[in-house]
Design an enzyme around this catalytic site. Structure first.
Site, mmCIF file in Angstrom:
data_model
loop_
_atom_site.group_PDB
_atom_site.id
_atom_site.type_symbol
_atom_site.label_atom_id
_atom_site.label_comp_id
_atom_site.label_asym_id
_atom_site.label_seq_id
_atom_site.Cartn_x
_atom_site.Cartn_y
_atom_site.Cartn_z
ATOM 1 N N ASP A 1 30.449 9.694 -20.116
ATOM 2 C CA ASP A 1 29.697 9.008 -19.066
ATOM 3 C C ASP A 1 30.530 8.786 -17.814
ATOM 4 O O ASP A 1 30.021 8.856 -16.697
ATOM 5 C CB ASP A 1 29.176 7.665 -19.585
ATOM 6 C CG ASP A 1 27.929 7.832 -20.428
ATOM 7 O OD1 ASP A 1 27.675 8.964 -20.893
ATOM 8 O OD2 ASP A 1 27.211 6.841 -20.628
ATOM 9 N N CYS B 1 31.927 7.386 -28.327
ATOM 10 C CA CYS B 1 31.487 6.941 -27.008
ATOM 11 C C CYS B 1 29.981 6.842 -26.859
ATOM 12 O O CYS B 1 29.207 7.318 -27.677
ATOM 13 C CB CYS B 1 32.106 7.844 -25.942
ATOM 14 S SG CYS B 1 33.919 7.672 -25.902
ATOM 15 N N SER C 1 26.386 0.752 -16.540
ATOM 16 C CA SER C 1 27.488 0.890 -17.493
ATOM 17 C C SER C 1 27.779 -0.460 -18.114
ATOM 18 O O SER C 1 27.546 -1.516 -17.506
ATOM 19 C CB SER C 1 28.725 1.403 -16.756
ATOM 20 O OG SER C 1 29.888 1.156 -17.496
#
Length: 551
Positions: free
Chosen positions: A78, A119, A468
């Site tokens: 990301d 992740c 995020s």
């Protein structure tokens, strides 16, 4: 055993021949066949070392009398995909990963699974597959990265670099300062070192009961992580022999416990996207109302980066997730009869210790009496929106200001870097939701630029996209229904007054219902020329309040 479908009897001689072509012996084929899904690659820091973790898992499987069979999945970083078209593919990859694990497990009749990932979307994708398949299985992450350290001794992480771009744009630091942060922020392998999305999900996998204690916090580069991987492999074989399946473990109580810990940690808002998607695979409905209900009654007892300078290594030293659960259990905030891959949750809690009460605070002196995440509703978010209230430095109960409307992340970022956003503004970024993006891009470049310019507590940011786990400030995402699906966010005009009433959990645009309906009559979302996987995703994806599941 399920693998008998490909290895037992005269009729399976061709399949055995193919397996022997790869060097498997009859002795190995007579053991449980454990599929090991490894998402390791050379583009994600959290995955660069997963081959080593996977080898340890395979050693554990062999020690327990099983035969490991490794296969790969994709994975998107990301951080590298952030701020450009590539980010549209990140959430999409969650479904692809779940499908690929399902395909491999079903096509090859594995007896059980070990999932190795670290992740953002890779972890929930793998867990979705495990719950969907309901095969005996267990998850292990690659572990968190160490925090970085500047020559001055100041701790830094990836968010420091993103925010450094905003600080550079204001002249607060020069290019050499930014370069120093860049060089120091990410010192090695592992999931970025704060309570961002990857580490949030890795921690919650412990609470859900699908990973061993320590999975979320013991460091990527530690011998403890290798030992944990070996134990994970051994437990996988035991689960197969006892035929303990994920849906024997994961119940509504498991998700309620996970949400409690989520709120206590001040974890990533993306957990509100991924937990409902996991629950759906388990046949459980996990509405936003459950998140809000548990948030109101769960104190926020941990404050990690981006909300502070505390990192995952500090939480691990303080007692890890078992320590957090032990503290919550003092006031009966957890359902301790829940099961895990290693036994009852109560056993884990009873054996836990808390070594640092500054990192894991007592319930009597929390950082906040409410959980880290709040769910908002209102005429701007009829189906809900999400804010990480624990990442707001100075707690607010009310914020209002004029709307500054942008129809893409790029346009908003350009305006912020050109200093067109002022204190008191409410920045709206729309058409970035699951359909509108498509792919619901994270907005870390935007939020970091705002924080880096010192506006994190002076400007609000609203989007039908998402943020995020490293985001801090007054940032509200997952606004549902999204603008591209006709949601009210698409009807907002420049200068409209926006009101955020955090105490009342309300998100409103100060225009009349009649005006909203007048605008709706002429509303047309922009059309996009899509092809490939994004076109298929656009046709199938549902609203963010459902977990952005596919229909």
């Amino acid at each position: 055993m399920r693998s008998d479908l490909v290895k037992k009897g005269v009729i399976r001689a061709p399949q055995r021949s193919l397996l022997k072509a790869m060097g498997y012996t009859d002795e190995e084929l007579n053991r449980p066949l454990i599929g090991v899904a490894n998402s390791g690659n050379e583009i994600i820091p959290g995955h660069i070392h997963l081959d080593k973790i996977t080898e340890a898992v395979k050693s554990g499987i062999r020690l327990a009398g099983g035969t490991p069979i490794e296969f790969r999945t994709i994975g998107v970083c990301d951080g590298i995909a952030m701020g450009h078209e590539g980010m549209k593919y990140s959430l999409v990859s969650r479904e692809v990963i779940a499908d690929s694990v399902e395909i491999m497990a079903m096509a090859h009749a594995f007896d059980g699974l070990v999932l190795v990932a670290s992740c953002d979307k890779i972890v929930p994708g793998m867990l979705m597959a495990l719950l969907r398949l309901n095969l005996p299985g267990i998850f292990i992450s690659g572990g968190p990265m160490l925090a970085g350290q500047l020559p001055s001794g100041k701790k830094v992480d990836l968010i420091s670099v993103f925010e450094g771009v905003g600080r550079f744009s204001t002249g607060e630091i020069d290019e050499s300062d930014l370069k120093e942060i860049e060089e120091c922020a990410c010192p090695g392998c592992g999931s970025c070192s704060g309570m961002f999305t990857a580490n949030s999900m890795n921690c919650l996998s412990e609470v859900l009961g699908l990973a061993l204690p320590g999975n979320g916090t013991c460091l990527a580069n530690s011998a403890q992580r290798i030992r944990l991987a070996k134990r994970t492999g051994m437990v996988a074989v035991d689960l197969v022999r006892k035929q303990v399946k994920p849906l024997d473990i994961v119940r509504l109580s498991s998700f309620r416990n996970a949400i409690r810990v989520d709120m206590a940690l001040g974890a990533s808002t993306n957990t509100v996207l991924h937990l409902p998607a996991l629950a759906r695979e388990a046949g459980i409905c996990l509405s936003l109302n459950i998140f809000d209900q548990l948030s109101r009654s769960t104190p926020n007892i941990c404050k990690l980066s981006p909300a502070s300078s505390v990192h995952l290594e500090d939480l691990d030293r303080a007692g890890g997730i078992p320590g957090v659960m032990k503290e919550l259990s003092r006031k009966n905030l957890l359902e301790l009869n829940a099961l895990t891959v290693s036994g009852q949750l109560s056993d884990i809690v009873n054996q836990a210790n808390i070594w640092d009460h500054e990192v894991i605070r007592p319930l009597e002196s929390p950082f906040s009496p409410e959980g880290g995440i709040a769910i908002l509703f209102g005429n701007l978010a009829p189906d809900g929106a999400v804010i990480k209230q624990s990442a707001i430095a100075s707690p607010i109960r009310y914020f209002s200001g004029p709307a500054k409307v942008f129809d893409s992340e790029e346009l908003a970022l350009e305006a912020i870097l050109e200093k067109k956003i002022k204190a008191g503004d409410v920045v709206i970024i729309r058409y970035e939701g699951p359909k509108g993006g498509p792919g619901m891009r994270e907005m870390l470049a935007v939020t970091s630029a705002i924080s880096g310019q010192g506006l994190g507590e002076k400007v609000a940011l609203l989007t039908d996209g998402r943020f995020s786990g490293g985001t801090r400030g007054i940032c509200i995402g997952h606004i549902s229904p999204e603008a591209a699906a006709g949601g009210p966010l698409g009807l907002v005009k420049e200068g409209d007054k926006i009101e955020i009433k955090l105490a009342e959990r309300r998100l409103e645009v100060a225009i009349s219902p009649e005006e909203i309906e007048r605008r709706r009559l002429t509303f047309r979302p922009p059309e996009k020329n899509l092809k490939g996987v994004l076109a298929r995703y656009w046709r199938l994806v549902q609203s963010a309040n459902t977990g952005a599941i596919l229909s």
